[in-house]
Design a protein around this motif. Sequence first.
Motif, PDB file in Angstrom:
ATOM      1  N   THR A 103       0.843  -1.209   0.000  1.00 10.42           N
ATOM      2  CA  THR A 103       0.000   0.000   0.000  1.00 10.42           C
ATOM      3  C   THR A 103       0.869   1.247   0.000  1.00 10.42           C
ATOM      4  O   THR A 103       0.596   2.217  -0.697  1.00 10.42           O
ATOM      5  CB  THR A 103      -0.927   0.018   1.223  1.00 10.42           C
ATOM      6  OG1 THR A 103      -0.110  -0.267   2.378  1.00 10.42           O
ATOM      7  CG2 THR A 103      -2.011  -1.035   1.112  1.00 10.42           C
ATOM      8  N   GLU A 104       1.954   1.200   0.774  1.00 11.12           N
ATOM      9  CA  GLU A 104       2.837   2.377   0.839  1.00 11.12           C
ATOM     10  C   GLU A 104       3.497   2.635  -0.507  1.00 11.12           C
ATOM     11  O   GLU A 104       3.648   3.782  -0.920  1.00 11.12           O
ATOM     12  CB  GLU A 104       3.908   2.156   1.910  1.00 11.12           C
ATOM     13  CG  GLU A 104       3.364   2.439   3.328  1.00 11.12           C
ATOM     14  CD  GLU A 104       4.388   2.118   4.396  1.00 11.12           C
ATOM     15  OE1 GLU A 104       5.576   1.939   4.056  1.00 11.12           O
ATOM     16  OE2 GLU A 104       4.023   2.016   5.569  1.00 11.12           O
ATOM     17  N   LYS A 105       3.836   1.546  -1.195  1.00  7.47           N
ATOM     18  CA  LYS A 105       4.479   1.698  -2.500  1.00  7.47           C
ATOM     19  C   LYS A 105       3.594   2.434  -3.489  1.00  7.47           C
ATOM     20  O   LYS A 105       4.058   3.317  -4.202  1.00  7.47           O
ATOM     21  CB  LYS A 105       4.834   0.313  -3.053  1.00  7.47           C
ATOM     22  CG  LYS A 105       6.333   0.053  -3.193  1.00  7.47           C
ATOM     23  CD  LYS A 105       6.584  -1.156  -4.050  1.00  7.47           C
ATOM     24  CE  LYS A 105       8.059  -1.336  -4.262  1.00  7.47           C
ATOM     25  NZ  LYS A 105       8.345  -2.490  -5.113  1.00  7.47           N
ATOM     26  N   LYS A 106       2.316   2.074  -3.499  1.00  8.30           N
ATOM     27  CA  LYS A 106       1.395   2.708  -4.433  1.00  8.30           C
ATOM     28  C   LYS A 106       1.313   4.192  -4.175  1.00  8.30           C
ATOM     29  O   LYS A 106       1.326   5.007  -5.097  1.00  8.30           O
ATOM     30  CB  LYS A 106       0.008   2.063  -4.314  1.00  8.30           C
ATOM     31  CG  LYS A 106      -0.078   0.694  -4.959  1.00  8.30           C
ATOM     32  CD  LYS A 106      -1.443   0.062  -4.756  1.00  8.30           C
ATOM     33  CE  LYS A 106      -1.411  -1.374  -5.244  1.00  8.30           C
ATOM     34  NZ  LYS A 106      -2.657  -2.084  -4.895  1.00  8.30           N
ATOM     35  N   GLU A 107       1.291   4.555  -2.889  1.00  8.37           N
ATOM     36  CA  GLU A 107       1.219   5.973  -2.529  1.00  8.37           C
ATOM     37  C   GLU A 107       2.486   6.699  -2.973  1.00  8.37           C
ATOM     38  O   GLU A 107       2.450   7.810  -3.474  1.00  8.37           O
ATOM     39  CB  GLU A 107       1.046   6.118  -1.018  1.00  8.37           C
ATOM     40  CG  GLU A 107      -0.344   5.753  -0.510  1.00  8.37           C
ATOM     41  CD  GLU A 107      -0.390   5.827   1.013  1.00  8.37           C
ATOM     42  OE1 GLU A 107       0.336   6.661   1.590  1.00  8.37           O
ATOM     43  OE2 GLU A 107      -1.121   5.052   1.609  1.00  8.37           O
ATOM     44  N   LYS A 108       3.595   6.018  -2.808  1.00 12.07           N
ATOM     45  CA  LYS A 108       4.891   6.664  -3.139  1.00 12.07           C
ATOM     46  C   LYS A 108       5.018   6.907  -4.625  1.00 12.07           C
ATOM     47  O   LYS A 108       5.542   7.932  -5.053  1.00 12.07           O
ATOM     48  CB  LYS A 108       6.037   5.763  -2.665  1.00 12.07           C
ATOM     49  CG  LYS A 108       6.436   6.014  -1.221  1.00 12.07           C
ATOM     50  CD  LYS A 108       7.742   5.316  -0.898  1.00 12.07           C
ATOM     51  CE  LYS A 108       8.118   5.542   0.549  1.00 12.07           C
ATOM     52  NZ  LYS A 108       9.341   4.833   0.918  1.00 12.07           N
ATOM     53  N   GLU A 109       4.541   5.946  -5.418  1.00 11.44           N
ATOM     54  CA  GLU A 109       4.714   6.092  -6.864  1.00 11.44           C
ATOM     55  C   GLU A 109       4.019   7.323  -7.370  1.00 11.44           C
ATOM     56  O   GLU A 109       4.493   7.978  -8.295  1.00 11.44           O
ATOM     57  CB  GLU A 109       4.185   4.860  -7.586  1.00 11.44           C
ATOM     58  CG  GLU A 109       5.232   3.729  -7.622  1.00 11.44           C
ATOM     59  CD  GLU A 109       4.642   2.413  -8.071  1.00 11.44           C
ATOM     60  OE1 GLU A 109       3.490   2.399  -8.541  1.00 11.44           O
ATOM     61  OE2 GLU A 109       5.340   1.403  -7.938  1.00 11.44           O
ATOM     62  N   SER A 110       2.920   7.664  -6.711  1.00 15.68           N
ATOM     63  CA  SER A 110       2.230   8.872  -7.148  1.00 15.68           C
ATOM     64  C   SER A 110       3.024  10.113  -6.785  1.00 15.68           C
ATOM     65  O   SER A 110       3.042  11.095  -7.500  1.00 15.68           O
ATOM     66  CB  SER A 110       0.840   8.919  -6.528  1.00 15.68           C
ATOM     67  OG  SER A 110       0.990   8.911  -5.106  1.00 15.68           O
ATOM     68  N   LYS A 111       3.708  10.072  -5.691  1.00 10.63           N
ATOM     69  CA  LYS A 111       4.446  11.263  -5.254  1.00 10.63           C
ATOM     70  C   LYS A 111       5.847  11.335  -5.840  1.00 10.63           C
ATOM     71  O   LYS A 111       6.506  12.351  -5.781  1.00 10.63           O
ATOM     72  CB  LYS A 111       4.563  11.251  -3.722  1.00 10.63           C
ATOM     73  CG  LYS A 111       3.259  11.461  -2.997  1.00 10.63           C
ATOM     74  CD  LYS A 111       3.500  11.444  -1.492  1.00 10.63           C
ATOM     75  CE  LYS A 111       2.193  11.504  -0.729  1.00 10.63           C
ATOM     76  NZ  LYS A 111       2.408  11.392   0.706  1.00 10.63           N
ATOM     77  N   LYS A 112       6.322  10.226  -6.400  1.00  8.55           N
ATOM     78  CA  LYS A 112       7.730  10.164  -6.818  1.00  8.55           C
ATOM     79  C   LYS A 112       8.064  11.095  -7.948  1.00  8.55           C
ATOM     80  O   LYS A 112       9.200  11.495  -8.131  1.00  8.55           O
ATOM     81  CB  LYS A 112       8.080   8.725  -7.214  1.00  8.55           C
ATOM     82  CG  LYS A 112       8.890   8.002  -6.159  1.00  8.55           C
ATOM     83  CD  LYS A 112       9.451   6.701  -6.695  1.00  8.55           C
ATOM     84  CE  LYS A 112      10.276   6.015  -5.607  1.00  8.55           C
ATOM     85  NZ  LYS A 112      10.805   4.733  -6.059  1.00  8.55           N
TER      86      LYS A 112
END
Lengths: 152, 149
Positions: free
Chosen positions: B114-123
Amino acid sequence: MIGLKSTLNVGEVLYPFYVLTQLTKFMQVIDNSGALLIECVNVLKQKVNNGWGSVGDEIVCVVKRARPVSAATQASTTAVKVRRGDVRRAVIVRTKKSVRRPDGRFIRFDDNAAVLLNNKREMLGTRIGGVVSADLRMKGWGKIVSLAPKVV
Amino acid sequence: MKVEIDAFSGFRVYPSKGKLFVRGDSKVFRFASSKNSSLFLQRKNPRKIAWTQVYRRMHKKGITEEVAKKRSRRTVKHQRGIVGADLATIAARRNQTAAVRNQQRISAIAKAKTEKKEKESKKAKPARAPVASGPRVSKQQMKGGKGGR
Protein backbone atom coordinates in the motif's frame (compact mmCIF):
# COMPACT_ATOMS: atom_id res chain seq x y z
CA MET A 1 69.56 -0.96 68.46
CA ILE A 2 70.63 2.46 67.35
CA GLY A 3 71.11 4.33 70.62
CA LEU A 4 74.09 6.65 70.66
CA LYS A 5 76.58 7.20 67.93
CA SER A 6 77.84 3.69 67.69
CA THR A 7 80.82 4.30 65.49
CA LEU A 8 82.02 0.82 66.16
CA ASN A 9 79.05 -0.84 64.49
CA VAL A 10 78.31 1.75 61.86
CA GLY A 11 80.59 1.49 58.89
CA GLU A 12 84.07 2.19 59.87
CA VAL A 13 85.27 3.25 56.59
CA LEU A 14 88.21 5.22 55.69
CA TYR A 15 91.34 4.50 57.57
CA PRO A 16 93.79 7.33 57.26
CA PHE A 17 96.35 4.99 58.78
CA TYR A 18 96.52 1.25 58.53
CA VAL A 19 97.53 -0.42 61.75
CA LEU A 20 101.13 -1.07 60.93
CA THR A 21 102.00 0.82 57.80
CA GLN A 22 101.47 4.49 57.31
CA LEU A 23 99.29 3.94 54.27
CA THR A 24 96.65 6.53 53.69
CA LYS A 25 93.39 6.16 51.88
CA PHE A 26 92.55 7.84 48.61
CA MET A 27 89.17 9.17 47.68
CA GLN A 28 87.49 10.69 44.69
CA VAL A 29 86.37 14.28 44.78
CA ILE A 30 82.98 14.79 43.25
CA ASP A 31 82.55 18.54 43.29
CA ASN A 32 83.88 21.13 40.87
CA SER A 33 86.51 22.56 43.20
CA GLY A 34 89.28 21.35 40.92
CA ALA A 35 90.68 18.52 42.96
CA LEU A 36 90.35 15.00 41.62
CA LEU A 37 91.92 12.70 44.14
CA ILE A 38 92.54 13.36 47.81
CA GLU A 39 94.30 11.43 50.49
CA CYS A 40 92.83 11.30 53.92
CA VAL A 41 95.23 12.45 56.60
CA ASN A 42 93.13 12.84 59.67
CA VAL A 43 89.58 12.23 60.71
CA LEU A 44 88.06 15.00 62.78
CA LYS A 45 85.85 13.56 65.43
CA GLN A 46 85.26 15.03 68.80
CA LYS A 47 85.10 12.00 70.97
CA VAL A 48 86.79 9.20 69.14
CA ASN A 49 90.06 9.70 67.36
CA ASN A 50 90.75 6.25 66.05
CA GLY A 51 91.31 7.30 62.48
CA TRP A 52 88.18 5.84 60.99
CA GLY A 53 85.70 7.95 59.14
CA SER A 54 82.31 7.24 57.71
CA VAL A 55 79.74 9.11 55.65
CA GLY A 56 79.23 12.61 56.97
CA ASP A 57 82.53 12.80 58.81
CA GLU A 58 84.84 15.70 58.30
CA ILE A 59 88.39 14.86 57.40
CA VAL A 60 91.64 16.64 56.71
CA CYS A 61 93.08 15.69 53.39
CA VAL A 62 95.86 16.35 50.96
CA VAL A 63 95.10 16.96 47.32
CA LYS A 64 96.95 14.34 45.35
CA ARG A 65 95.67 15.10 41.91
CA ALA A 66 93.94 18.22 40.69
CA ARG A 67 92.68 19.56 37.45
CA PRO A 68 95.19 21.87 35.79
CA VAL A 69 94.55 25.52 36.62
CA SER A 70 95.09 27.85 33.71
CA ALA A 71 95.66 31.57 33.96
CA ALA A 72 92.27 32.37 32.52
CA THR A 73 90.37 30.48 35.14
CA GLN A 74 92.48 32.04 37.85
CA ALA A 75 91.18 35.44 36.91
CA SER A 76 87.55 34.41 37.28
CA THR A 77 86.43 34.11 40.87
CA THR A 78 83.61 31.66 40.39
CA ALA A 79 85.28 28.80 42.18
CA VAL A 80 88.33 28.49 44.35
CA LYS A 81 90.74 26.37 42.40
CA VAL A 82 92.63 23.83 44.41
CA ARG A 83 96.09 22.70 43.56
CA ARG A 84 98.08 19.63 44.09
CA GLY A 85 99.58 19.42 47.52
CA ASP A 86 96.93 21.58 49.16
CA VAL A 87 95.83 20.57 52.61
CA ARG A 88 92.10 21.00 52.88
CA ARG A 89 89.12 19.75 54.71
CA ALA A 90 86.50 17.51 53.21
CA VAL A 91 83.40 15.59 54.11
CA ILE A 92 82.90 11.98 53.15
CA VAL A 93 79.85 11.41 50.98
CA ARG A 94 80.24 7.85 49.70
CA THR A 95 81.90 4.84 51.19
CA LYS A 96 82.64 1.40 49.95
CA LYS A 97 81.99 0.00 53.39
CA SER A 98 78.31 -0.46 54.06
CA VAL A 99 76.59 2.02 56.29
CA ARG A 100 73.56 1.06 58.34
CA ARG A 101 70.42 3.11 58.12
CA PRO A 102 68.00 3.45 61.02
CA ASP A 103 65.48 1.27 59.21
CA GLY A 104 67.99 -1.55 59.25
CA ARG A 105 69.07 -1.33 55.68
CA PHE A 106 72.73 -1.31 54.64
CA ILE A 107 73.98 0.88 51.83
CA ARG A 108 77.22 0.43 50.01
CA PHE A 109 78.72 2.37 47.15
CA ASP A 110 81.27 1.33 44.61
CA ASP A 111 83.93 3.80 45.70
CA ASN A 112 84.91 6.31 48.35
CA ALA A 113 84.13 9.93 47.60
CA ALA A 114 84.30 13.27 49.32
CA VAL A 115 83.44 16.91 48.85
CA LEU A 116 85.94 19.61 49.70
CA LEU A 117 85.24 22.19 52.39
CA ASN A 118 86.86 25.21 53.85
CA ASN A 119 87.59 25.63 57.53
CA LYS A 120 84.12 26.95 58.19
CA ARG A 121 82.40 23.79 56.97
CA GLU A 122 81.32 25.43 53.76
CA MET A 123 81.66 23.83 50.39
CA LEU A 124 84.48 24.93 48.14
CA GLY A 125 82.90 23.83 44.89
CA THR A 126 79.58 24.96 43.57
CA ARG A 127 78.29 21.79 41.98
CA ILE A 128 78.32 18.14 42.79
CA GLY A 129 78.53 15.41 40.19
CA GLY A 130 77.42 11.96 41.23
CA VAL A 131 75.42 10.08 43.79
CA VAL A 132 75.60 11.06 47.41
CA SER A 133 74.59 9.13 50.48
CA ALA A 134 71.45 10.25 52.26
CA ASP A 135 73.16 9.75 55.60
CA LEU A 136 74.65 13.19 55.08
CA ARG A 137 71.36 14.82 55.89
CA MET A 138 71.25 13.14 59.24
CA LYS A 139 74.72 14.40 60.10
CA GLY A 140 73.86 17.96 59.21
CA TRP A 141 75.16 18.44 55.67
CA GLY A 142 71.85 19.48 54.19
CA LYS A 143 73.41 21.88 51.73
CA ILE A 144 75.43 19.15 50.08
CA VAL A 145 72.40 16.92 49.87
CA SER A 146 70.39 19.65 48.21
CA LEU A 147 73.11 20.27 45.62
CA ALA A 148 73.57 16.63 44.74
CA PRO A 149 71.93 15.37 41.55
CA LYS A 150 71.02 12.07 43.12
CA VAL A 151 70.75 11.03 46.73
CA VAL A 152 70.47 7.42 47.73
CA MET B 1 56.64 0.36 54.17
CA LYS B 2 57.66 -0.57 50.68
CA VAL B 3 58.66 -4.07 49.72
CA GLU B 4 61.39 -3.91 47.15
CA ILE B 5 62.43 -6.53 44.62
CA ASP B 6 65.81 -8.17 44.63
CA ALA B 7 67.87 -7.16 41.64
CA PHE B 8 69.29 -10.59 41.06
CA SER B 9 66.68 -13.15 41.97
CA GLY B 10 63.41 -11.24 41.95
CA PHE B 11 62.62 -12.07 45.57
CA ARG B 12 60.88 -9.63 47.82
CA VAL B 13 63.10 -7.52 50.06
CA TYR B 14 61.36 -6.48 53.26
CA PRO B 15 62.59 -3.48 55.25
CA SER B 16 65.67 -4.11 57.41
CA LYS B 17 66.63 -7.07 55.24
CA GLY B 18 69.41 -7.33 52.76
CA LYS B 19 71.70 -4.75 51.27
CA LEU B 20 71.58 -1.85 48.90
CA PHE B 21 74.47 -1.42 46.49
CA VAL B 22 75.03 1.72 44.45
CA ARG B 23 77.29 1.09 41.52
CA GLY B 24 79.73 3.59 40.02
CA ASP B 25 77.21 4.53 37.34
CA SER B 26 74.67 5.41 40.04
CA LYS B 27 72.54 2.38 39.38
CA VAL B 28 70.95 0.98 42.49
CA PHE B 29 70.78 -2.74 43.18
CA ARG B 30 68.90 -4.28 46.03
CA PHE B 31 69.71 -7.70 47.38
CA ALA B 32 67.58 -9.82 49.64
CA SER B 33 70.47 -11.74 51.10
CA SER B 34 74.20 -12.24 50.91
CA LYS B 35 73.62 -15.14 48.53
CA ASN B 36 72.10 -12.83 45.96
CA SER B 37 74.62 -10.07 46.41
CA SER B 38 77.56 -12.46 46.24
CA LEU B 39 76.37 -14.02 43.00
CA PHE B 40 75.72 -10.61 41.52
CA LEU B 41 79.22 -9.45 42.36
CA GLN B 42 80.63 -12.62 40.86
CA ARG B 43 78.84 -11.40 37.71
CA LYS B 44 76.75 -14.51 37.38
CA ASN B 45 73.90 -14.33 34.93
CA PRO B 46 70.58 -14.73 36.76
CA ARG B 47 69.09 -16.18 33.60
CA LYS B 48 71.23 -19.24 34.11
CA ILE B 49 70.61 -19.74 37.79
CA ALA B 50 67.67 -22.02 38.24
CA TRP B 51 66.06 -20.59 41.36
CA THR B 52 65.79 -16.98 40.21
CA GLN B 53 62.57 -15.42 38.95
CA VAL B 54 64.24 -14.40 35.72
CA TYR B 55 65.15 -18.00 34.94
CA ARG B 56 61.69 -19.25 35.85
CA ARG B 57 59.98 -16.76 33.65
CA MET B 58 62.27 -17.56 30.77
CA HIS B 59 61.69 -21.30 31.09
CA LYS B 60 57.99 -20.80 31.87
CA LYS B 61 58.05 -22.64 35.14
CA GLY B 62 55.01 -22.48 37.35
CA ILE B 63 53.04 -20.15 35.08
CA THR B 64 50.47 -22.74 33.85
CA GLU B 65 47.82 -21.46 36.27
CA GLU B 66 47.86 -17.97 34.84
CA VAL B 67 47.63 -19.25 31.26
CA ALA B 68 44.62 -21.45 32.08
CA LYS B 69 42.76 -18.54 33.65
CA LYS B 70 43.19 -16.45 30.56
CA ARG B 71 41.79 -19.13 28.30
CA SER B 72 38.65 -19.64 30.36
CA ARG B 73 37.92 -15.93 30.22
CA ARG B 74 37.77 -15.92 26.46
CA THR B 75 35.18 -18.74 26.04
CA VAL B 76 32.55 -17.09 28.21
CA LYS B 77 30.21 -14.89 26.17
CA HIS B 78 27.64 -12.60 27.66
CA GLN B 79 24.44 -11.59 25.94
CA ARG B 80 24.24 -7.87 26.01
CA GLY B 81 21.68 -5.43 24.77
CA ILE B 82 22.62 -3.20 21.87
CA VAL B 83 21.82 0.47 21.55
CA GLY B 84 18.87 -0.18 19.27
CA ALA B 85 17.45 -3.16 21.12
CA ASP B 86 17.89 -3.90 24.81
CA LEU B 87 17.99 -7.44 26.26
CA ALA B 88 14.21 -7.59 26.71
CA THR B 89 13.41 -6.94 23.08
CA ILE B 90 16.09 -9.39 21.93
CA ALA B 91 14.66 -12.09 24.18
CA ALA B 92 11.15 -11.32 23.02
CA ARG B 93 12.11 -11.59 19.37
CA ARG B 94 13.98 -14.83 19.94
CA ASN B 95 11.05 -16.36 21.75
CA GLN B 96 8.46 -15.50 19.10
CA THR B 97 6.73 -18.50 17.62
CA ALA B 98 6.82 -19.17 13.91
CA ALA B 99 3.13 -18.47 13.52
CA VAL B 100 3.45 -15.02 15.04
CA ARG B 101 6.38 -14.22 12.78
CA ASN B 102 4.47 -15.35 9.70
CA GLN B 103 1.60 -13.12 10.56
CA GLN B 104 3.97 -10.20 11.08
CA ARG B 105 5.51 -10.87 7.71
CA ILE B 106 2.19 -10.94 5.91
CA SER B 107 0.99 -7.77 7.53
CA ALA B 108 4.30 -6.09 6.78
CA ILE B 109 4.11 -7.10 3.11
CA ALA B 110 0.58 -5.79 2.83
CA LYS B 111 1.66 -2.51 4.40
CA ALA B 112 4.61 -2.18 2.09
CA LYS B 113 2.46 -2.72 -1.00
CA THR B 114 0.00 0.00 0.00
CA GLU B 115 2.84 2.38 0.84
CA LYS B 116 4.48 1.70 -2.50
CA LYS B 117 1.39 2.71 -4.43
CA GLU B 118 1.22 5.97 -2.53
CA LYS B 119 4.89 6.66 -3.14
CA GLU B 120 4.71 6.09 -6.86
CA SER B 121 2.23 8.87 -7.15
CA LYS B 122 4.45 11.26 -5.25
CA LYS B 123 7.73 10.16 -6.82
CA ALA B 124 7.37 12.25 -9.95
CA LYS B 125 8.03 15.57 -8.20
CA PRO B 126 10.88 14.91 -5.68
CA ALA B 127 12.71 12.69 -8.17
CA ARG B 128 14.33 15.68 -9.91
CA ALA B 129 16.06 17.04 -6.81
CA PRO B 130 18.22 14.01 -6.03
CA VAL B 131 19.05 13.48 -9.71
CA ALA B 132 20.21 17.06 -10.18
CA SER B 133 22.71 16.91 -7.34
CA GLY B 134 24.37 13.82 -8.84
CA PRO B 135 26.10 15.43 -11.83
CA ARG B 136 27.16 18.43 -9.67
CA VAL B 137 29.27 16.18 -7.47
CA SER B 138 30.91 14.49 -10.40
CA LYS B 139 31.81 17.85 -12.03
CA GLN B 140 33.46 19.05 -8.81
CA GLN B 141 35.43 15.85 -8.61
CA MET B 142 36.67 16.35 -12.14
CA LYS B 143 37.69 19.94 -11.42
CA GLY B 144 39.47 18.91 -8.20
CA GLY B 145 41.29 16.10 -9.96
CA LYS B 146 42.67 18.45 -12.61
CA GLY B 147 43.69 21.04 -10.02
CA GLY B 148 45.45 18.45 -7.92
CA ARG B 149 47.53 17.15 -10.78
